[in-house]
Design a protein around this motif. Structure first.
Motif, PDB file in Angstrom:
ATOM      1  N   SER A 158       1.338 -26.682   7.126  1.00  0.00           N
ATOM      2  CA  SER A 158       1.541 -25.532   8.008  1.00  0.00           C
ATOM      3  C   SER A 158       1.549 -24.231   7.193  1.00  0.00           C
ATOM      4  CB  SER A 158       2.869 -25.724   8.752  1.00  0.00           C
ATOM      5  OG  SER A 158       3.264 -24.545   9.371  1.00  0.00           O
ATOM      6  N   ASP A 159       2.233 -24.245   6.065  1.00  0.00           N
ATOM      7  CA  ASP A 159       2.303 -23.036   5.229  1.00  0.00           C
ATOM      8  C   ASP A 159       0.920 -22.644   4.706  1.00  0.00           C
ATOM      9  OD1 ASP A 159       5.012 -23.009   5.565  1.00  0.00           O
ATOM     10  OD2 ASP A 159       5.504 -23.782   3.565  1.00  0.00           O
ATOM     11  N   PHE A 160       0.159 -23.642   4.261  1.00  0.00           N
ATOM     12  CA  PHE A 160      -1.151 -23.327   3.688  1.00  0.00           C
ATOM     13  C   PHE A 160      -2.110 -22.826   4.772  1.00  0.00           C
ATOM     14  CE2 PHE A 160      -5.374 -24.790   1.966  1.00  0.00           C
ATOM     15  CZ  PHE A 160      -5.454 -23.812   0.982  1.00  0.00           C
ATOM     16  N   THR A 161      -2.070 -23.459   5.930  1.00  0.00           N
ATOM     17  CA  THR A 161      -2.943 -23.026   7.030  1.00  0.00           C
ATOM     18  C   THR A 161      -2.598 -21.590   7.427  1.00  0.00           C
ATOM     19  OG1 THR A 161      -2.868 -25.308   7.795  1.00  0.00           O
ATOM     20  CG2 THR A 161      -3.856 -23.727   9.281  1.00  0.00           C
ATOM     21  N   PHE A 162      -1.306 -21.319   7.493  1.00  0.00           N
ATOM     22  CA  PHE A 162      -0.862 -19.972   7.854  1.00  0.00           C
ATOM     23  C   PHE A 162      -1.318 -18.962   6.793  1.00  0.00           C
ATOM     24  CE2 PHE A 162       2.497 -16.662   7.943  1.00  0.00           C
ATOM     25  CZ  PHE A 162       2.241 -16.178   9.227  1.00  0.00           C
ATOM     26  N   ALA A 163      -1.192 -19.361   5.516  1.00  0.00           N
ATOM     27  CA  ALA A 163      -1.604 -18.453   4.429  1.00  0.00           C
ATOM     28  C   ALA A 163      -3.104 -18.174   4.518  1.00  0.00           C
ATOM     29  CB  ALA A 163      -1.249 -19.073   3.078  1.00  0.00           C
ATOM     30  N   LEU A 164      -3.886 -19.197   4.834  1.00  0.00           N
ATOM     31  CA  LEU A 164      -5.335 -18.982   4.983  1.00  0.00           C
ATOM     32  C   LEU A 164      -5.601 -18.030   6.153  1.00  0.00           C
ATOM     33  CD1 LEU A 164      -6.684 -22.610   4.469  1.00  0.00           C
ATOM     34  CD2 LEU A 164      -7.345 -20.630   3.099  1.00  0.00           C
ATOM     35  N   ARG A 165      -4.919 -18.287   7.252  1.00  0.00           N
ATOM     36  CA  ARG A 165      -5.135 -17.424   8.430  1.00  0.00           C
ATOM     37  C   ARG A 165      -4.813 -15.973   8.088  1.00  0.00           C
ATOM     38  NH1 ARG A 165      -3.702 -21.756  12.562  1.00  0.00           N
ATOM     39  NH2 ARG A 165      -5.572 -21.753  13.842  1.00  0.00           N
ATOM     40  N   GLU A 166      -3.703 -15.776   7.395  1.00  0.00           N
ATOM     41  CA  GLU A 166      -3.320 -14.403   7.040  1.00  0.00           C
ATOM     42  C   GLU A 166      -4.362 -13.771   6.127  1.00  0.00           C
ATOM     43  OE1 GLU A 166       1.027 -13.002   7.367  1.00  0.00           O
ATOM     44  OE2 GLU A 166       0.774 -14.190   5.550  1.00  0.00           O
ATOM     45  N   ALA A 167      -4.842 -14.560   5.158  1.00  0.00           N
ATOM     46  CA  ALA A 167      -5.802 -14.012   4.200  1.00  0.00           C
ATOM     47  C   ALA A 167      -7.127 -13.688   4.900  1.00  0.00           C
ATOM     48  CB  ALA A 167      -6.016 -14.993   3.051  1.00  0.00           C
ATOM     49  N   PHE A 168      -7.579 -14.564   5.777  1.00  0.00           N
ATOM     50  CA  PHE A 168      -8.823 -14.272   6.508  1.00  0.00           C
ATOM     51  C   PHE A 168      -8.631 -13.052   7.405  1.00  0.00           C
ATOM     52  CE2 PHE A 168     -10.275 -18.724   5.621  1.00  0.00           C
ATOM     53  CZ  PHE A 168     -11.497 -18.388   5.077  1.00  0.00           C
ATOM     54  N   HIS A 169      -7.524 -13.042   8.108  1.00  0.00           N
ATOM     55  CA  HIS A 169      -7.256 -11.918   9.009  1.00  0.00           C
ATOM     56  C   HIS A 169      -7.230 -10.607   8.221  1.00  0.00           C
ATOM     57  CE1 HIS A 169      -5.748 -10.246  12.775  1.00  0.00           C
ATOM     58  NE2 HIS A 169      -4.971  -9.485  12.027  1.00  0.00           N
ATOM     59  N   GLY A 170      -6.587 -10.658   7.062  1.00  0.00           N
ATOM     60  CA  GLY A 170      -6.492  -9.464   6.219  1.00  0.00           C
ATOM     61  C   GLY A 170      -7.843  -9.022   5.665  1.00  0.00           C
ATOM     62  N   SER A 171      -8.814  -9.924   5.649  1.00  0.00           N
ATOM     63  CA  SER A 171     -10.155  -9.555   5.173  1.00  0.00           C
ATOM     64  C   SER A 171     -11.113  -9.331   6.342  1.00  0.00           C
ATOM     65  CB  SER A 171     -10.724 -10.663   4.269  1.00  0.00           C
ATOM     66  OG  SER A 171      -9.975 -10.745   3.100  1.00  0.00           O
ATOM     67  N   ASP A 172     -10.549  -9.018   7.512  1.00  0.00           N
ATOM     68  CA  ASP A 172     -11.363  -8.638   8.678  1.00  0.00           C
ATOM     69  C   ASP A 172     -12.167  -9.765   9.293  1.00  0.00           C
ATOM     70  OD1 ASP A 172     -10.598  -6.094   9.093  1.00  0.00           O
ATOM     71  OD2 ASP A 172     -12.106  -5.207   7.763  1.00  0.00           O
ATOM     72  N   PHE A 173     -11.728 -10.998   9.121  1.00  0.00           N
ATOM     73  CA  PHE A 173     -12.404 -12.110   9.802  1.00  0.00           C
ATOM     74  C   PHE A 173     -11.782 -12.260  11.195  1.00  0.00           C
ATOM     75  CE2 PHE A 173     -13.597 -12.966   5.525  1.00  0.00           C
ATOM     76  CZ  PHE A 173     -14.735 -13.765   5.570  1.00  0.00           C
TER      77      PHE A 173
END
Ligand code: ASP
Length: 588
Positions: A150-165
């Motif tokens: 859950s933590d890793f998936t959330f971290a990926l989501r945040e990172a993608f979101h932060g890069s305008d995906f």
């Protein structure tokens, strides 16, 4: 956050809470009767807290309840946090310096005796664990794996979101997609005789999203592939799927690297950027695999030229034949193995396609054991020793085959020997393997097959090879390799409809079949499709590696067995005749 049933979790209380009145909920883990005092380890998702029931402190009814409670009963208790008596601290437990002196208990439910102990260190047959997965998940290790995921998936989501995906969901009921496995089919009730296919990946849809102007897409996507299951395969699995448009391959890899570095960093794993890139053939020739674990050496050496004039016919004739190679690896310490154990390695090599296994064991006492060494001249031995850096205790193994097969045999042996010899592999190893061949030869179907998938962009400067030597063509592809596993893969896509038609034709698609299967994509390419490329990360596999587990089932809540069954619900199961009739099906 406050809840009405508890003030704290079972992993939360520390010395600073001493004296506080608290309420906890959880399951009774262990219960110990100590001459008039009852101790209970209360467990929830967050940890364990020791409870003490003392008849001097709690009333008779509470103490009586404490006598009756059994393992895995859910309870709620209130009491005071106090320091554990001198010498009773438990350093292994985050809450190990305190205990809760209980004044009140409420039994929330009872429990049958579980079919296995809810303990990390107790080995239980996996089929029993899977049948009672809800109990298996209560084990601290499983809960922590789910949390990590859950933590890793959330971290990926945040990172993608932060890069305008943009996260865009794509349908699960769709059409067959070209990932090379069998589809799971879903019959349509409203259109008798017609079927949906569950997506093997959102590949076509993400390309269409690029044609649709989404520009930067990602999705935590469920994918379905009906193939024989291996250790790290499941019929349904999760990919973090990505696509970008108006970009080059470097742009895609750069964006992915930054997102990965950010997300892994949140898991305490540092990735050094820019990530190392290894060309496909360099990876094959050096490590014998397109997913090398570079935390250890044991590299492949091409020793063909050493044996060009050898009396050992097998080596000499390979050296004299265009496209044939003699390659070798050196497994340190295996040269001390007994001969019978070394001889048995031929069976392992056979699994990787070898017809036998030529070897030289260099014994500690300076002697050699080898069925072939008698054919070698002193010069050949000296050259081999120098090339392979031979020391006493080494085992040099050979493969004689074409480039790909020699690489694959020794790649297989390299990883087998690393496991057998327990070669240390510290930390995590990340790299890209790039520039895969566009095609490989499918021996069963006697035709070209895509190395990655049919929509991969060939290297532009090799397009003229399409008609003359297609197997020599490279492509805009990249695999993300973690600890010797293919953690993800992707590449640039063809955005030119004519080229796409031509590639499909090379793959043996008639225009009619191409149109029937992928017509909607080909049509879309004709409407100004932009340059695009993307990638998919195997979330289950990466979480497995992050968790230090050896099987993806350990990081999935409800996985299936190797025969594709869910043991808990007994799926797949029969359906009624009426259900079949509704979807116009009859069983054979
Ligand atoms: N669709 C590919 C796969 O699932 C990944 C990609 O090329 O994006 O393997």
């Amino acid at each position: 956050m406050s809840y009405s049933m508890h003030t704290h979790t079972c992993g939360e209380l520390r010395e600073t809470n001493i004296g506080e009145e608290v309420t906890l909920t959880g399951w009774v883990w262990h219960r110990r009767d100590h001459g008039g005092l009852i101790f209970v380890d209360l467990r929830d998702r967050a940890g364990v807290t020791q409870l003490e029931f003392d008849p001097e402190v709690c009333d008779e009814a509470t103490f009586h309840e404490a006598e009756t409670i059994r393992s895995e009963w859910p309870i709620m208790v209130s009491g005071t946090v106090r320091e554990r008596p001198e010498g009773q601290n438990n350093d292994k437990l985050a809450t190990g310096s305190i205990e809760v002196y209980v004044t009140n208990i409420a039994v929330l439910n009872t429990s049958k005796t579980p079919p296995f102990q809810i303990e990390d260190h107790v080995d239980t047959a996996e089929d029993v664990r899977l049948r009672y997965r809800y109990l298996d998940l209560r084990r601290p290790r499983m809960i922590s794996n789910l949390k990590l995921r859950s933590d890793f998936t959330f971290a990926l989501r945040e990172a993608f979101h932060g890069s305008d995906f943009l996260e865009v969901e794509t349908p699960s009921l769709f059409k067959s997609t070209p990932e090379g496995a069998r589809d799971f089919l879903v019959p349509s009730r409203m259109q008798p005789g017609h079927f949906y296919a569950l997506p093997q990946s959102p590949q076509l849809l993400k390309e269409l999203l690029m044609v649709g102007g989404v520009e930067r897409y990602y999705q935590v996507a469920k994918c379905f592939r009906d193939e024989d299951l291996r250790k790290d395969r499941q019929p349904e699995f999760t990919q973090v799927d990505v696509e970008m448009s108006f970009v080059t391959q470097d742009d895609v890899m750069g964006a992915l690297e930054r997102v990965f570095a950010e997300a892994f960093d949140r898991m305490g794993v540092h990735i050094e950027l820019p990530l190392r890139r290894i060309q496909y053939w360099d990876a094959m020739d050096t490590y014998g695999t397109d997913k090398p674990d570079t935390r250890y050496g044991m590299e492949l050496h091409d020793v063909t030229s050493i044996f060009s004039a050898s009396k050992f016919k097998l080596f000499a004739s390979a050296a004299a034949t265009e496209g044939q190679f003699v390659k070798a690896i050196n497994a340190k310490r295996a040269g001390a193995w007994p001969r019978a154990r070394i001889d048995r390695l031929a069976d392992v090599a056979a699994e990787f396609g070898a017809k036998g296994l030529a070897y030289i064991a260099f014994r500690e006492d300076g002697s050699v054991t080898s069925p072939i060494v008698k054919f070698f001249s002193d010069e050949e031995m000296a050259a081999l020793r120098a090339e392979m850096g031979v020391e006493p205790g080494d085992l040099v193994m050979f493969a004689v085959a074409d480039r790909l097969h020699a690489d694959e045999i020794l790649g297989g042996m390299r990883s087998h020997m690393a496991n057998e010899l327990d070669v240390p592999r510290e930390g995590h190893d990340f790299l890209w393997v790039v520039n895969f061949p566009l095609f490989h030869w499918d021996e069963d179907r006697k035709c070209l097959d895509s190395e990655h998938q049919p929509f991969t962009q060939p290297n532009e400067d090799q397009l003229d090879l399409l008609d003359t030597d297609p197997l020599a063509m490279g492509s805009h592809t990249m695999d993300f390799v973690m600890d010797g596993y293919e953690a993800g893969g992707g590449g640039m896509r063809i955005h030119d409809a004519r080229l796409q038609e031509k590639i499909l034709e090379k793959l043996g698609f008639t225009p009619e079949r191409a149109q029937a299967q992928f017509g909607f994509l080909m049509n879309a390419l004709e409407f100004g499709a932009p340059p695009m490329g993307g990638f998919a990360l195997g979330l289950d596999r990466v979480c497995m590696l992050l968790a230090g587990a050896d099987n993806i089932r350990e990081v999935m809540a409800f996985p299936k067995t190797a025969s594709g069954s869910d043991l808990m619900s007994a799926a797949p199961s029969e359906v009624t005749g009426a259900q079949l009739k509704e979807v116009s099906l009859r069983l054979l």
